[in-house]
Design a protein around this motif. Structure first.
Motif, PDB file in Angstrom:
ATOM      1  N   UNK A 154       0.825  -1.206   0.000  1.00 23.95           N
ATOM      2  CA  UNK A 154       0.000   0.000   0.000  1.00 23.95           C
ATOM      3  C   UNK A 154       0.860   1.258   0.000  1.00 23.95           C
ATOM      4  N   UNK A 155       1.981   1.238   0.778  1.00 27.80           N
ATOM      5  CA  UNK A 155       2.826   2.420   0.857  1.00 27.80           C
ATOM      6  C   UNK A 155       3.402   2.785  -0.517  1.00 27.80           C
ATOM      7  N   UNK A 156       3.809   1.764  -1.277  1.00 30.55           N
ATOM      8  CA  UNK A 156       4.342   2.019  -2.616  1.00 30.55           C
ATOM      9  C   UNK A 156       3.247   2.575  -3.518  1.00 30.55           C
ATOM     10  N   UNK A 157       2.070   1.987  -3.448  1.00 32.77           N
ATOM     11  CA  UNK A 157       0.949   2.450  -4.273  1.00 32.77           C
ATOM     12  C   UNK A 157       0.634   3.915  -3.983  1.00 32.77           C
ATOM     13  N   UNK A 158       0.609   4.277  -2.696  1.00 30.77           N
ATOM     14  CA  UNK A 158       0.290   5.656  -2.333  1.00 30.77           C
ATOM     15  C   UNK A 158       1.380   6.623  -2.792  1.00 30.77           C
ATOM     16  N   UNK A 159       2.649   6.220  -2.598  1.00 29.93           N
ATOM     17  CA  UNK A 159       3.760   7.095  -2.990  1.00 29.93           C
ATOM     18  C   UNK A 159       3.782   7.318  -4.500  1.00 29.93           C
ATOM     19  N   UNK A 160       3.562   6.262  -5.273  1.00 29.35           N
ATOM     20  CA  UNK A 160       3.568   6.386  -6.729  1.00 29.35           C
ATOM     21  C   UNK A 160       2.406   7.245  -7.199  1.00 29.35           C
ATOM     22  N   UNK A 161       1.255   7.078  -6.576  1.00 28.89           N
ATOM     23  CA  UNK A 161       0.080   7.861  -6.940  1.00 28.89           C
ATOM     24  C   UNK A 161       0.308   9.345  -6.684  1.00 28.89           C
ATOM     25  N   UNK A 162       0.905   9.679  -5.522  1.00 29.69           N
ATOM     26  CA  UNK A 162       1.176  11.082  -5.194  1.00 29.69           C
ATOM     27  C   UNK A 162       2.178  11.682  -6.175  1.00 29.69           C
ATOM     28  N   UNK A 163       3.256  10.922  -6.494  1.00 33.44           N
ATOM     29  CA  UNK A 163       4.274  11.422  -7.419  1.00 33.44           C
ATOM     30  C   UNK A 163       3.690  11.713  -8.793  1.00 33.44           C
ATOM     31  N   UNK A 164       2.875  10.795  -9.309  1.00 27.34           N
ATOM     32  CA  UNK A 164       2.280  10.989 -10.635  1.00 27.34           C
ATOM     33  C   UNK A 164       1.271  12.137 -10.630  1.00 27.34           C
ATOM     34  N   UNK A 165       0.539  12.278  -9.530  1.00 26.76           N
ATOM     35  CA  UNK A 165      -0.431  13.366  -9.426  1.00 26.76           C
ATOM     36  C   UNK A 165       0.268  14.719  -9.476  1.00 26.76           C
ATOM     37  N   UNK A 166       1.359  14.855  -8.721  1.00 31.56           N
ATOM     38  CA  UNK A 166       2.100  16.103  -8.716  1.00 31.56           C
ATOM     39  C   UNK A 166       2.707  16.404 -10.081  1.00 31.56           C
ATOM     40  N   UNK A 167       3.211  15.375 -10.738  1.00 28.48           N
ATOM     41  CA  UNK A 167       3.784  15.577 -12.068  1.00 28.48           C
ATOM     42  C   UNK A 167       2.734  16.053 -13.064  1.00 28.48           C
ATOM     43  N   UNK A 168       1.535  15.512 -12.962  1.00 25.74           N
ATOM     44  CA  UNK A 168       0.455  15.912 -13.863  1.00 25.74           C
ATOM     45  C   UNK A 168       0.008  17.353 -13.629  1.00 25.74           C
ATOM     46  N   UNK A 169       0.257  17.884 -12.436  1.00 21.85           N
ATOM     47  CA  UNK A 169      -0.161  19.252 -12.110  1.00 21.85           C
ATOM     48  C   UNK A 169       0.851  20.295 -12.567  1.00 21.85           C
ATOM     49  N   UNK A 170       2.047  19.874 -12.959  1.00 22.21           N
ATOM     50  CA  UNK A 170       3.099  20.814 -13.349  1.00 22.21           C
ATOM     51  C   UNK A 170       2.772  21.481 -14.675  1.00 22.21           C
ATOM     52  N   UNK A 171       2.915  22.763 -14.736  1.00 16.88           N
ATOM     53  CA  UNK A 171       2.669  23.550 -15.945  1.00 16.88           C
ATOM     54  C   UNK A 171       3.893  23.446 -16.859  1.00 16.88           C
ATOM     55  N   UNK A 172       3.709  22.869 -18.029  1.00 16.77           N
ATOM     56  CA  UNK A 172       4.813  22.679 -18.969  1.00 16.77           C
ATOM     57  C   UNK A 172       4.857  23.754 -20.046  1.00 16.77           C
ATOM     58  N   UNK A 173       3.960  24.732 -19.940  1.00 15.85           N
ATOM     59  CA  UNK A 173       3.852  25.732 -21.016  1.00 15.85           C
ATOM     60  C   UNK A 173       5.107  26.581 -21.166  1.00 15.85           C
ATOM     61  N   UNK A 174       5.850  26.764 -20.073  1.00 17.09           N
ATOM     62  CA  UNK A 174       7.050  27.594 -20.148  1.00 17.09           C
ATOM     63  C   UNK A 174       8.296  26.781 -20.504  1.00 17.09           C
ATOM     64  N   UNK A 175       8.131  25.477 -20.661  1.00 18.98           N
ATOM     65  CA  UNK A 175       9.271  24.634 -21.002  1.00 18.98           C
ATOM     66  C   UNK A 175       9.543  24.661 -22.497  1.00 18.98           C
ATOM     67  N   UNK A 176      10.792  24.446 -22.858  1.00 20.23           N
ATOM     68  CA  UNK A 176      11.135  24.303 -24.273  1.00 20.23           C
ATOM     69  C   UNK A 176      10.677  22.930 -24.761  1.00 20.23           C
ATOM     70  N   UNK A 177      10.717  22.738 -26.058  1.00 21.93           N
ATOM     71  CA  UNK A 177      10.307  21.447 -26.633  1.00 21.93           C
ATOM     72  C   UNK A 177      11.175  20.311 -26.097  1.00 21.93           C
ATOM     73  N   UNK A 178      12.470  20.555 -25.988  1.00 25.16           N
ATOM     74  CA  UNK A 178      13.381  19.518 -25.480  1.00 25.16           C
ATOM     75  C   UNK A 178      13.094  19.230 -24.013  1.00 25.16           C
ATOM     76  N   UNK A 179      12.818  20.292 -23.243  1.00 27.89           N
ATOM     77  CA  UNK A 179      12.527  20.089 -21.823  1.00 27.89           C
ATOM     78  C   UNK A 179      11.249  19.282 -21.615  1.00 27.89           C
TER      79      UNK A 179
END
Length: 448
Positions: free
Chosen positions: A314-339
């Motif tokens: 369960x701990x791994x499932x929760x940690x992975x879920x939180x990490x992916x959720x935070x990544x999905x919330x990141x605004x990529x609009x200011x990143x370059x194409x390579x970034x």
């Protein structure tokens, strides 16, 4: 020695003489005249012909080869009509019968025999009794047909002959309706793959294959012989203590096991690596064989358990879920194409991550602890590898090989290889309903 067959084939609405030598059907005549006719010929699903003794012949999966001096094609085999001289045969069938030493190994013909003699007072007298067909019949359903295993018998009563007869096991596909010849390869490969599985080797040859038509009285009449060309492998007999037979797979599970193995070729790209050329090939293994076995196990494991660590912890499932959720919330609009590309690559790594290699093997070893027991005991006695060591040994050696640090296979790696062999079979047999005792018996026979 292969029979030479003469006749004519039909190609692009014209007839051309040929003779078959081995698996090569050579076009007879002044080759340069035929060069333009066959210059665009490449592959044909089938080629029809008539033999010199007026029988129909159908070559399967043909590939052309040509030069200014000769045109010929090879095929995986052919269907040759029987008993229809002067009449057309449409190459349909209602039943296929296969004979092979590999079938005899899986369903020993001796199961039909009962012998009686006095070993302590031997005077030459012996009674041999053959059980009736109904007592030796084994059958199960497969897709749109019925599979039958039984034992044929022949007695030679001719004077002057030393052979008194023979008995052989046969495997039949019996259909509810007539089958087109294009369907033949499907069933031939299904049986070939199943026999490769139970023999742990692809050295499978069929000595005889017959096609039958169902008559109005319900009986079957043999209408054709099929010849499938071997790739040169000879079947290596397995001692009974290392051979899987019908006694090792409960009858009520035989159909599900057959269906599972027969379906692998269509949807599993690892299929070509599951079984060696013959069972002796892996008596002595090198680093390449070891790494291929590891890759095969990992791919099959990920297919069977894509989220194994999330489900187990369960701990791994929760940690992975939180990490992916935070990544999905990141605004990529200011990143370059390579970034954005690098960001996506990192995100995919987390999505795919399900634990390290060590955890994968340990998961299977623990899940199938009872089924592995004989192999684990053997490895402890012979290689001094204990129950909890497999994952670490596996991970260390596999990573060294994968990164080009080639080392010879030592005792501990041999022990892990045996575990990998059995683990692959356990994964292949998941969903077939085999119980723990049956699984344990199968891998003990094959890998010890």
């Amino acid at each position: 020695m292969t029979e030479t067959i003469y006749g004519s084939i039909w190609y692009k609405e014209n007839s051309y003489p040929f003779f078959l030598e081995g698996r090569r059907a050579i076009i007879v005549g002044e080759a340069f005249k035929y060069y333009e006719v066959f210059q665009d010929a490449d592959e044909e699903e089938s080629i029809f012909g008539v033999t010199s003794d007026n029988r129909q012949i159908l070559f399967l999966q043909c590939k052309f080869f040509r030069s200014l001096f000769q045109q010929w094609f090879s095929s995986i085999g052919y269907i040759l009509s029987r008993g229809n001289t002067g009449e057309t045969y449409d190459f349909t069938f209602d039943r296929i019968s296969f004979y092979s030493e590999a079938i005899n190994s899986f369903y020993p013909p001796q199961m039909a025999m009962k012998t009686d003699f006095d070993l302590n007072n031997w005077n030459g007298r012996m009674t041999i009794e053959l059980r009736p067909f109904e007592d030796t019949a084994v059958s199960f359903e497969y897709e749109d047909c019925k599979c039958n295993l039984n034992i044929t018998r022949y007695v030679n009563a001719q004077n002057g002959k030393s052979e008194i007869g023979n008995i052989n096991s046969a495997f039949d596909f019996e259909f509810n309706s007539a089958q087109h010849y294009n369907n033949f390869s499907r069933y031939w490969l299904a049986l070939f793959d199943f026999l490769s599985f139970v023999n742990y080797g692809r050295d499978i040859n069929f000595e005889k294959i017959y096609l039958f038509k169902k008559m109005e009285n319900g009986k079957y009449e043999r209408c054709a012989t099929v010849k499938i060309f071997s790739d040169g492998r000879e079947y290596i007999y397995r001692p009974q203590i290392h051979a899987i037979t019908t006694e090792d797979i409960p009858l009520n599970n035989l159909g599900s096991v057959f269906s599972k193995i027969a379906s692998l070729r269509e949807n599993d790209k690892r299929f070509g690596y599951y079984f060696p050329k013959n069972y002796k090939e892996e008596f002595r293994i090198d680093a390449t064989q070891w790494l291929i076995k590891a890759m095969t196990f990992e791919g099959l494991f990920k297919k069977c358990y894509p989220d194994f660590k999330q489900n187990a912890k369960e701990q791994f499932r929760n940690a992975k879920s939180v990490a992916l959720k935070k990544l999905n919330e990141i605004d990529q609009s200011q990143m370059s194409r390579a970034e954005r590309k690098y960001f996506g690559d990192c995100q995919k790594q987390i999505e795919r991550y399900e634990g390290i290699l060590e955890e994968m093997l340990n998961y299977i070893v623990k899940k199938y602890k009872f089924e592995f027991e004989d192999i684990i005991s053997y490895n402890l006695r012979n290689y001094s590898v204990d129950f909890g060591e497999y994952g670490e040994i596996y991970s260390n050696y596999r990573n060294r090989l994968a990164h080009g640090d080639i080392e010879s296979v030592g005792d501990k790696e041999v022990a892990v290889f045996k575990i990998l062999q059995a683990a692959i079979y356990f994964l292949l047999l998941e969903g077939t309903g085999l119980d723990s005792n049956a699984l344990r018996g199968i891998v003990k026979k094959l890998f010890l």
